[in-house]
Enzyme design. Structure first.
Site, mmCIF file in Angstrom:
data_model
loop_
_atom_site.group_PDB
_atom_site.id
_atom_site.type_symbol
_atom_site.label_atom_id
_atom_site.label_comp_id
_atom_site.label_asym_id
_atom_site.label_seq_id
_atom_site.Cartn_x
_atom_site.Cartn_y
_atom_site.Cartn_z
ATOM 1 N N TYR A 24 0.760 -1.239 0.002
ATOM 2 C CA TYR A 24 0.166 0.095 0.012
ATOM 3 C C TYR A 24 0.882 1.464 0.031
ATOM 4 O O TYR A 24 0.193 2.325 -0.156
ATOM 5 C CB TYR A 24 -0.950 -0.095 1.264
ATOM 6 C CG TYR A 24 -1.943 -1.173 1.254
ATOM 7 C CD1 TYR A 24 -3.011 -1.108 0.033
ATOM 8 C CD2 TYR A 24 -2.060 -2.261 2.074
ATOM 9 C CE1 TYR A 24 -3.812 -2.257 -0.006
ATOM 10 C CE2 TYR A 24 -2.933 -3.323 1.790
ATOM 11 C CZ TYR A 24 -3.647 -3.150 0.945
ATOM 12 O OH TYR A 24 -4.609 -4.263 0.967
ATOM 13 N N HIS A 102 -9.488 2.526 -5.186
ATOM 14 C CA HIS A 102 -8.706 1.282 -4.437
ATOM 15 C C HIS A 102 -7.130 1.926 -4.757
ATOM 16 O O HIS A 102 -6.874 1.957 -6.150
ATOM 17 C CB HIS A 102 -9.033 -0.019 -4.778
ATOM 18 C CG HIS A 102 -10.459 -0.482 -4.778
ATOM 19 N ND1 HIS A 102 -10.943 -0.721 -3.369
ATOM 20 C CD2 HIS A 102 -11.748 -0.593 -5.195
ATOM 21 C CE1 HIS A 102 -11.974 -1.105 -3.388
ATOM 22 N NE2 HIS A 102 -12.582 -0.775 -4.699
HETATM 23 O O1 CA2 Z 1 -6.473 -1.295 -2.785
HETATM 24 C C1 CA2 Z 1 -7.264 -0.951 -1.862
HETATM 25 O O2 CA2 Z 1 -7.319 0.451 -1.763
HETATM 26 C C2 CA2 Z 1 -8.208 -1.878 -1.021
HETATM 27 O O3 CA2 Z 1 -9.378 -1.251 -0.826
HETATM 28 C C3 CA2 Z 1 -7.446 -2.012 0.102
HETATM 29 C C4 CA2 Z 1 -8.382 -2.915 1.081
HETATM 30 C C5 CA2 Z 1 -8.445 -4.374 0.383
HETATM 31 O O4 CA2 Z 1 -9.145 -5.084 1.375
HETATM 32 C C6 CA2 Z 1 -9.026 -4.252 -0.919
HETATM 33 O O5 CA2 Z 1 -8.979 -5.314 -1.626
HETATM 34 C C7 CA2 Z 1 -8.228 -3.184 -1.883
HETATM 35 C C8 CA2 Z 1 -7.571 -3.166 2.396
HETATM 36 C C9 CA2 Z 1 -7.236 -2.018 3.249
HETATM 37 C C10 CA2 Z 1 -6.132 -2.232 4.174
HETATM 38 O O6 CA2 Z 1 -5.366 -1.412 4.584
HETATM 39 C C11 CA2 Z 1 -4.316 -1.363 5.016
HETATM 40 C C12 CA2 Z 1 -3.303 -0.481 5.104
HETATM 41 C C13 CA2 Z 1 -1.966 -0.779 5.582
HETATM 42 C C14 CA2 Z 1 -1.886 -1.804 6.269
HETATM 43 C C15 CA2 Z 1 -2.573 -2.719 6.383
HETATM 44 C C16 CA2 Z 1 -4.029 -2.785 5.717
#
Ligand code: CA2
Length: 149
Positions: A24, A102
């Site tokens: 991310y 996303h």
């Molecule tokens: O790519 C994206 O923005 C998502 O919405 C992120 C979600 C995931 O479930 C989607 O499939 C795609 C997850 C967000 C979790 O964010 C975190 C950030 C840092 C560390 C761990 C999780």
């Protein structure tokens, strides 16, 4: 019509830049907010930028966007993307454009991430551009609402 847009972020996005930077990136949610404020100012929008780990709170904020006659809404539903009929139903109430964002390309990841309830009501979807996608979503909202300056 108000010049306020809502930018809503779903669960775990508060950990942006703190955990899983290889997936991310290193930017924090505060950096994303700054990016959104900058993009919004270009179009004369003000931003309500929020994050919640709770589905009902996100639903309440979508109701607030409706009650406030927001000009549009950007949402990264995160883990609720693939599960939340409640968020989908709330978004149906809005009569202004919704842009789904996303950070990652959800189509290049696990199969289960590909089905988005939100995409069925979103006017547009941005994915795979990292946090820059939020700025693109706001530029897109400006184009859709005729707020381009
Ligand atoms: O790519 C994206 O923005 C998502 O919405 C992120 C979600 C995931 O479930 C989607 O499939 C795609 C997850 C967000 C979790 O964010 C975190 C950030 C840092 C560390 C761990 C999780």
């Amino acid at each position: 019509m108000s010049k306020t847009i809502f930018v809503l972020n779903g669960p775990n996005l508060d950990l942006l830049g703190i955990r899983e930077p290889e997936l991310y990136g290193r930017a924090t949610l505060a950096d994303v907010e700054t990016l959104c404020q900058t993009a919004a100012q270009r179009h004369g929008f003000t931003v309500e930028f929020r994050q919640s780990n709770h589905e009902g709170e996100l639903v309440d904020w979508i109701h607030e966007a409706y009650a406030d006659k927001a000009a549009g809404l950007v949402i990264n539903p995160a883990g609720f993307t693939t599960t939340s009929v409640a968020i989908l139903d709330a978004l149906h109430i809005l009569q202004v454009p919704v842009v789904e964002v996303h950070i990652t390309n959800i189509h290049a990841r696990e199969e289960f991430r590909r089905h988005s309830y939100v995409s069925t009501v979103a006017r547009a979807v941005v994915c795979g551009f990292g946090i820059a996608g939020y700025g693109l979503a706001i530029d897109g909202l400006a184009a859709l609402t005729g707020a381009e300056v």
